[in-house]
Design a protein around this motif. Structure first.
Motif, PDB file in Angstrom:
ATOM      1  N   ALA A   1       0.814  -1.226   0.000  1.00 56.05           N
ATOM      2  CA  ALA A   1       0.000   0.000   0.000  1.00 56.05           C
ATOM      3  C   ALA A   1       0.841   1.267   0.000  1.00 56.05           C
ATOM      4  CB  ALA A   1      -0.972  -0.003   1.187  1.00 56.05           C
TER       5      ALA A   1
ATOM      6  N   VAL B   1      -8.323  -0.931  -0.937  1.00 52.90           N
ATOM      7  CA  VAL B   1      -7.463  -0.969   0.249  1.00 52.90           C
ATOM      8  C   VAL B   1      -7.910   0.072   1.265  1.00 52.90           C
ATOM      9  CG1 VAL B   1      -5.115  -0.571   1.091  1.00 52.90           C
ATOM     10  CG2 VAL B   1      -5.479  -1.895  -0.996  1.00 52.90           C
ATOM     11  N   LEU B   2      -8.208   1.277   0.802  1.00 52.29           N
ATOM     12  CA  LEU B   2      -8.659   2.332   1.719  1.00 52.29           C
ATOM     13  C   LEU B   2      -9.956   1.931   2.419  1.00 52.29           C
ATOM     14  CD1 LEU B   2      -7.977   5.589  -0.347  1.00 52.29           C
ATOM     15  CD2 LEU B   2      -6.602   4.646   1.526  1.00 52.29           C
TER      16      LEU B   2
ATOM     17  N   LEU C   1     -10.888  -0.926   3.287  1.00 52.66           N
ATOM     18  CA  LEU C   1     -10.647  -1.930   4.320  1.00 52.66           C
ATOM     19  C   LEU C   1     -10.087  -1.312   5.590  1.00 52.66           C
ATOM     20  CD1 LEU C   1      -8.959  -4.811   2.263  1.00 52.66           C
ATOM     21  CD2 LEU C   1     -11.380  -4.490   2.776  1.00 52.66           C
ATOM     22  N   THR C   2      -9.597  -0.084   5.466  1.00 50.87           N
ATOM     23  CA  THR C   2      -8.865   0.550   6.557  1.00 50.87           C
ATOM     24  C   THR C   2      -9.628   1.700   7.196  1.00 50.87           C
ATOM     25  OG1 THR C   2      -6.838   0.032   5.332  1.00 50.87           O
ATOM     26  CG2 THR C   2      -6.630   1.546   7.193  1.00 50.87           C
ATOM     27  N   TYR C   3     -10.298   2.469   6.368  1.00 48.92           N
ATOM     28  CA  TYR C   3     -10.880   3.731   6.832  1.00 48.92           C
ATOM     29  C   TYR C   3     -12.403   3.692   6.819  1.00 48.92           C
ATOM     30  CZ  TYR C   3      -6.293   5.978   6.185  1.00 48.92           C
ATOM     31  OH  TYR C   3      -4.963   6.325   6.252  1.00 48.92           O
TER      32      TYR C   3
ATOM     33  N   ASN D   1     -14.204  -2.026   7.748  1.00 50.78           N
ATOM     34  CA  ASN D   1     -14.076  -0.718   8.379  1.00 50.78           C
ATOM     35  C   ASN D   1     -15.143  -0.485   9.452  1.00 50.78           C
ATOM     36  OD1 ASN D   1     -16.443   0.019   7.012  1.00 50.78           O
ATOM     37  ND2 ASN D   1     -15.392   1.240   5.460  1.00 50.78           N
TER      38      ASN D   1
END
Length: 231
Positions: A116, A149-150, A152-154, A206
């Motif tokens: 990432a 990816v974002l 999954l994180t934010y 998230n």
């Protein structure tokens, strides 16, 4: 009738899948598979099975290997992330070929995506446009992966982080956000400039409470079976 005979003489692309299923180790199908790679590039389609079959045949017929075709296969595999296609393809490519400059570049790009490190990825891709831009849709595919990816994180992502991840800024980013708001359920919170926050759609990653964990809920009958063992 003449048109029908022409179609029969030049089989359309789906017959490549039939060739693979019937005789995947026949070197006579090499030209068909190479043409199919070029067709995937021009039509923005993708077949991992066909590409893996071609790479396996190259192992048996190394003198017939097309470096250009192999490079296109790897670029298409990068575009398929987060699927592990790039690693699967790379495993079938001889180490001596991997040491060529364009393949070393693609391996570096893959590493940046897997970790990432999107800023480094876009910088490296910009220096090697001749490798990646021969495949239409490359930039859009990587942007979609970055958004994945974002997400999954934010729950909320700063505008500056999004801009870096997808390599879009200014008015182009404004238009992109308008499209995502209208079509993907994104929400822009009040704010201006780089401090603006974008709320992404809720998902089980998230928003962990949305994930129904079977690991945390053991059926009672399973517990009762354990008691005699412990006693």
């Amino acid at each position: 009738m003449g048109r029908e005979r022409e179609v029969q003489k030049h089989p359309i692309s789906y017959t490549v899948e039939q060739l693979i299923s019937v005789n995947p180790y026949n070197p006579d199908i090499l030209p068909d598979l190479e043409n199919y790679v070029n067709e995937q590039v021009s039509s923005q389609t993708y077949s991992l099975d066909a590409n893996l079959c071609l790479l396996r045949l190259y192992q048996f017929e190394p003198e017939r290997m097309s470096i250009q075709i192999v490079a296109r296969i790897l670029v298409k595999a990068l575009m398929a992330m987060p699927a592990p296609d790039f690693s699967l393809c790379l495993f079938l490519i001889p180490e001596r070929v991997q040491m060529e400059e364009q393949f070393k570049t693609l391996i570096v790009l893959s590493h940046y995506l897997e970790t990432a490190r999107f800023r480094q990825f876009w910088d490296e891709a910009a220096k090697n446009r001749s490798i990646v831009e021969v495949v239409p849709g490359f930039e859009q595919a990587i942007q979609a992966y970055a958004i994945h990816v974002l997400s999954l994180t934010y729950q909320k992502v700063p505008r500056s982080v999004l801009a870096e991840a997808i390599n879009i800024e200014g008015l182009s980013l404004d238009k992109f956000l308008e499209h995502q708001i209208a079509n993907a359920g994104w929400i822009i919170e009040k704010g201006h400039g780089r401090g603006q926050l974008i709320t992404l759609p809720r998902n089980e990653f998230n928003q962990p409470e949305l994930k129904k964990s079977t690991a945390d809920s053991i059926p009672l009958e399973h517990v009762t079976r354990i008691f005699p063992i412990l006693s």
